[in-house]
Design an enzyme around this catalytic site. Structure first.
Site, short mmCIF file in Angstrom:
data_model
loop_
_atom_site.label_atom_id
_atom_site.label_comp_id
_atom_site.label_asym_id
_atom_site.label_seq_id
_atom_site.Cartn_x
_atom_site.Cartn_y
_atom_site.Cartn_z
N ASP A 134 -2.17 -9.85 -1.32
CA ASP A 134 -1.26 -8.94 -0.62
C ASP A 134 -0.06 -8.65 -1.51
O ASP A 134 0.66 -9.58 -1.91
CB ASP A 134 -0.82 -9.65 0.68
CG ASP A 134 0.13 -8.80 1.52
OD1 ASP A 134 0.61 -7.76 1.05
OD2 ASP A 134 0.39 -9.22 2.67
N VAL A 135 0.19 -7.39 -1.83
CA VAL A 135 1.31 -7.05 -2.72
C VAL A 135 2.67 -7.45 -2.15
O VAL A 135 3.64 -7.55 -2.89
CB VAL A 135 1.34 -5.54 -3.08
CG1 VAL A 135 0.21 -5.16 -4.01
CG2 VAL A 135 1.38 -4.66 -1.83
N ASN A 177 0.79 1.26 -6.55
CA ASN A 177 0.18 2.29 -5.70
C ASN A 177 -0.24 1.79 -4.33
O ASN A 177 -0.44 2.59 -3.42
CB ASN A 177 -1.02 2.84 -6.50
CG ASN A 177 -1.99 3.60 -5.66
OD1 ASN A 177 -1.78 4.80 -5.40
ND2 ASN A 177 -3.07 2.97 -5.22
N LYS A 235 8.67 5.74 1.71
CA LYS A 235 8.34 6.55 0.53
C LYS A 235 9.59 7.18 -0.09
O LYS A 235 9.68 7.31 -1.33
CB LYS A 235 7.31 7.62 0.90
CG LYS A 235 5.95 7.05 1.29
CD LYS A 235 5.36 6.19 0.16
CE LYS A 235 3.94 5.73 0.43
NZ LYS A 235 3.37 4.95 -0.67
N THR A 250 -8.77 10.61 0.64
CA THR A 250 -9.05 9.19 0.39
C THR A 250 -9.32 8.50 1.74
O THR A 250 -9.11 9.10 2.80
CB THR A 250 -7.86 8.45 -0.26
OG1 THR A 250 -6.84 8.29 0.74
CG2 THR A 250 -7.31 9.18 -1.46
N TYR A 271 6.77 5.41 7.58
CA TYR A 271 6.10 5.77 6.32
C TYR A 271 7.04 6.59 5.43
O TYR A 271 7.20 6.30 4.24
CB TYR A 271 4.82 6.55 6.64
CG TYR A 271 3.99 6.91 5.43
CD1 TYR A 271 3.25 5.94 4.76
CD2 TYR A 271 3.93 8.23 4.97
CE1 TYR A 271 2.48 6.28 3.66
CE2 TYR A 271 3.16 8.57 3.86
CZ TYR A 271 2.43 7.59 3.22
OH TYR A 271 1.68 7.92 2.12
P1 NAD Z 1 -6.54 4.03 0.40
O1 NAD Z 1 -6.43 3.46 1.78
O2 NAD Z 1 -7.80 4.75 0.01
O3 NAD Z 1 -6.22 2.93 -0.70
C1 NAD Z 1 -5.15 2.05 -0.55
C2 NAD Z 1 -5.56 0.70 -1.13
O4 NAD Z 1 -4.44 -0.18 -1.01
C3 NAD Z 1 -6.72 0.06 -0.36
O5 NAD Z 1 -7.71 -0.38 -1.26
C4 NAD Z 1 -6.07 -1.10 0.37
O6 NAD Z 1 -6.94 -2.22 0.55
C5 NAD Z 1 -4.92 -1.43 -0.56
N1 NAD Z 1 -3.85 -2.14 0.14
C6 NAD Z 1 -3.28 -1.82 1.33
N2 NAD Z 1 -2.36 -2.72 1.64
C7 NAD Z 1 -2.34 -3.64 0.66
C8 NAD Z 1 -1.59 -4.82 0.42
N3 NAD Z 1 -0.67 -5.27 1.30
N4 NAD Z 1 -1.81 -5.52 -0.72
C9 NAD Z 1 -2.76 -5.11 -1.60
N5 NAD Z 1 -3.50 -4.00 -1.43
C10 NAD Z 1 -3.29 -3.28 -0.31
O7 NAD Z 1 -5.29 5.03 0.31
P2 NAD Z 1 -4.80 6.03 -0.85
O8 NAD Z 1 -4.70 7.36 -0.20
O9 NAD Z 1 -5.54 5.87 -2.10
O10 NAD Z 1 -3.32 5.49 -0.99
C11 NAD Z 1 -2.76 5.04 -2.22
C12 NAD Z 1 -1.28 5.36 -2.21
O11 NAD Z 1 -1.11 6.78 -2.14
C13 NAD Z 1 -0.52 4.81 -1.00
O12 NAD Z 1 0.72 4.29 -1.44
C14 NAD Z 1 -0.32 6.01 -0.12
O13 NAD Z 1 0.81 5.90 0.71
C15 NAD Z 1 -0.16 7.10 -1.16
N6 NAD Z 1 -0.39 8.46 -0.69
C16 NAD Z 1 -1.61 8.84 -0.18
C17 NAD Z 1 -1.78 10.14 0.25
C18 NAD Z 1 -3.09 10.63 0.84
O14 NAD Z 1 -3.12 11.73 1.43
N7 NAD Z 1 -4.18 9.91 0.69
C19 NAD Z 1 -0.73 11.06 0.18
C20 NAD Z 1 0.49 10.63 -0.35
C21 NAD Z 1 0.64 9.33 -0.79
#
Ligand code: NAD
Length: 255
Positions: A62-63, A85, A154, A185, A150
């Site tokens: 967990d980060v 990320n 951010k 995603t 959220y």
């Molecule tokens: P995702 O859910 O596909 O991937 C996120 C990953 O983070 C997962 O593998 C999850 O297991 C891991 N994770 C979650 N909590 C964790 C923790 N406490 N410790 C370790 N790992 C953890 O989502 P994504 O869309 O790839 O998101 C990646 C980043 O991009 C995030 O920060 C998200 O807020 C940001 N983001 C996503 C979008 C979108 O539309 N998908 C838009 C803007 C920003």
């Protein structure tokens, strides 16, 4: 050729690497010929399933857990790049938002970002070089109802990147943020309300297309691979004069 790239033989950290943007960033770095990837995610089997060609050190954890980063700092020989990320989404109008949701969102998105940033900077300061990209969101730039926890996490990530950039420039390290709009995603599939939208539109792809059509001037979401390549640009020497910026990659949502 991959072996001749600036990434060859270098070490990179990617958090949240088991899925979505993090997995795409790991694959992008692998294609550039990175020497070693340290991948962190709660989903350890997901890390093992990536099937990368380079040397990989997968860490399940967990980060937001400080002990994970203590261990990381103890065992890390060097670090050239970091893609910070890992993140979760959450929803709810402020009047309905419970403190547990608020704290969980802040723990993963902000405590996790701070702890990983601090460890990456400590490693890079020692060697006097490095490049970091932190995944924020357009939600940190543009206010939207129902996204308080959220969005606040951010917006804070963007400011954290800027402060880090001012501190780290003197020891040769660049820090930038990226603020994606909608990206296709697995993050959407974890939200309860998204299941209703999929049912309403008949498929996941149609649900994403409808969301993009409503709010995105360019009319579509990004793919994780597109965002990963933009992160790669910020990591690379092509961005050597860029630090403390937030690259908004949102198809025009925030305009
Ligand atoms: P995702 O859910 O596909 O991937 C996120 C990953 O983070 C997962 O593998 C999850 O297991 C891991 N994770 C979650 N909590 C964790 C923790 N406490 N410790 C370790 N790992 C953890 O989502 P994504 O869309 O790839 O998101 C990646 C980043 O991009 C995030 O920060 C998200 O807020 C940001 N983001 C996503 C979008 C979108 O539309 N998908 C838009 C803007 C920003």
């Amino acid at each position: 050729m991959a072996g001749e790239s600036e990434f060859a033989g270098r070490v990179a950290l990617v958090t949240g690497a088991a899925s979505g943007i993090g997995a795409a960033a790991a694959r992008w770095l692998d294609r550039q010929g990175i020497g070693e990837l340290i991948l962190i995610d709660m989903d350890r089997p997901g890390l093992d399933a990536l099937g990368l060609g380079c040397k990989v050190q997968p860490i399940g954890g967990d980060v937001a857990d400080p002990s994970l980063w203590k261990l990381f700092e103890r065992e890390l020989p060097r670090l050239d790049y970091a893609v910070l990320n890992a993140g979760i989404a959450s929803n709810g109008d402020i009047v309905d938002l419970d403190i547990a949701t608020w704290r969980k969102t802040m723990a993963v998105n902000l405590d996790g970002m701070f702890l990983s940033l601090r460890s990456a900077l400590r490693a890079m300061k020692k060697q006097g070089s490095g490049s970091i990209v932190m995944t924020a969101s357009v939600s940190g730039v543009k206010a939207a109802a129902g996204t308080a926890a959220y969005s606040a996490s951010k917006a804070a990530t963007i400011q954290l990147a800027k402060v880090a950039a001012t501190e780290a420039a003197k020891y040769g390290v660049r820090v930038n943020a990226i603020a994606p709009g909608g990206v296709d995603t697995g993050i959407w599939d974890k939200a309860e309300w998204f299941a209703g939208l999929v049912e309403q539109h008949g498929s996941r792809a149609e649900a994403l297309a409808a969301m993009a059509k409503d709010a995105t001037p360019l009319g579509r979401f990004a793919s994780a691979d597109e965002v990963a390549a933009q992160i790669g640009f910020l990591l690379s020497d092509a961005a050597a004069t860029i630090t403390g910026t937030c690259l908004v990659s949102d198809g025009g949502v925030s305009l």
